[in-house]
Design a protein around this motif. Structure first.
Motif: not given
Ligand code: CDP
Ligand code: CDP
Length: 204
Positions: A90, A57, A36-37, A94, A61-62, A33, A54
């Protein structure tokens, strides 16, 4: 049936290493996680509003993990992570990941306390700041980002302090978390301790 393993702890304690090994051992999916931040932080450093980032997203982006693993992004991540609206944006992703059939491991700061308070297994992975900074320093050097050890130690301590003292979802061990201090453990020993904790809960 869902089975969630929540793994929390400070920077470079060994959460990711343990999470990947637990996921492989039990055939669970894994979500880091922190990424994500970090992805929100990367957009924020590029000038975007972090809350809008956020909310917008996507998986894209990852995709570039190397670009998310820099010192600058880590530091900015702990700043955007203080914002309740960023955290809120987010949550659903999750929780949906945690509930997937076949089991899931999520690692971060607030998984056992806020995201998945009902997780089947909660681990809180720690190590001394010096040990963690040395690990991160080595990793950054291997990735081509050379820095003074003292600077990395200061980064790690500043980030831990921001993560522990924020009002929303601070870094904190859940009351029912099993603590694993990896300061004097090899990777194999740390992984074995985590697998034992998961096996006990699964068979209980
Ligand atoms: O996810 P987190 O930031 O908590 O830590 P990690 O990325 O799993 O681990 C940080 C570094 O420490 C990695 O390079 C691991 O190989 C290393 N490590 C270690 O040397 N000994 C351990 N018992 C656990 C991790
Ligand atoms: O890999 P490392 O442990 O250094 O950091 P990370 O897990 O990638 O997280 C980067 C930053 O994101 C943390 O310092 C936290 O501020 C934030 N974070 C958070 O607030 N909540 C999470 N569940 C995961 C990360």
């Amino acid at each position: 049936m869902s089975f969630t393993v929540a793994i929390d702890g400070p920077a470079a304690a060994g959460k990711g290493t343990i999470s990947r090994a637990v996921a492989a051992e039990f055939g669970f999916a894994h979500l880091d996680t922190g990424l994500l931040y970090r992805a929100v932080a990367r957009r924020s450093l590029a000038g975007e509003d972090p809350v809008a980032a956020a909310q917008a997203l996507t998986a894209e982006d990852l995709a570039d993990e190397a670009a998310l693993r820099t010192r600058a992004v880590a530091s900015e991540a702990s700043k955007v992570a203080v914002l309740p609206e960023v955290r809120q944006a987010l949550v659903d992703f999750q929780r949906a990941f945690a509930a997937r059939a076949g089991g899931a491991v999520l690692d971060g700061r607030d998984i056992g306390t806020v995201i998945c308070p009902e997780a089947a297994v909660k681990l809180f992975v720690t190590a001394s700041a010096e040990v963690r900074a040395r690990r991160r320093w080595k990793e950054l050097a291997e990735a081509g980002e050379e820095a003074e050890f003292e600077a990395i130690l200061a980064d790690v301590k500043a980030r831990d302090e921001r993560d522990r003292s924020r009002a929303t979802a601070p870094l904190l061990a859940a009351a029912d978390a099993v603590e694993i201090d990896t300061s004097d453990l090899s990777i194999d020993e740390a992984v074995a301790a985590a697998i034992l904790a998961v096996t006990r809960k699964r068979d209980a």
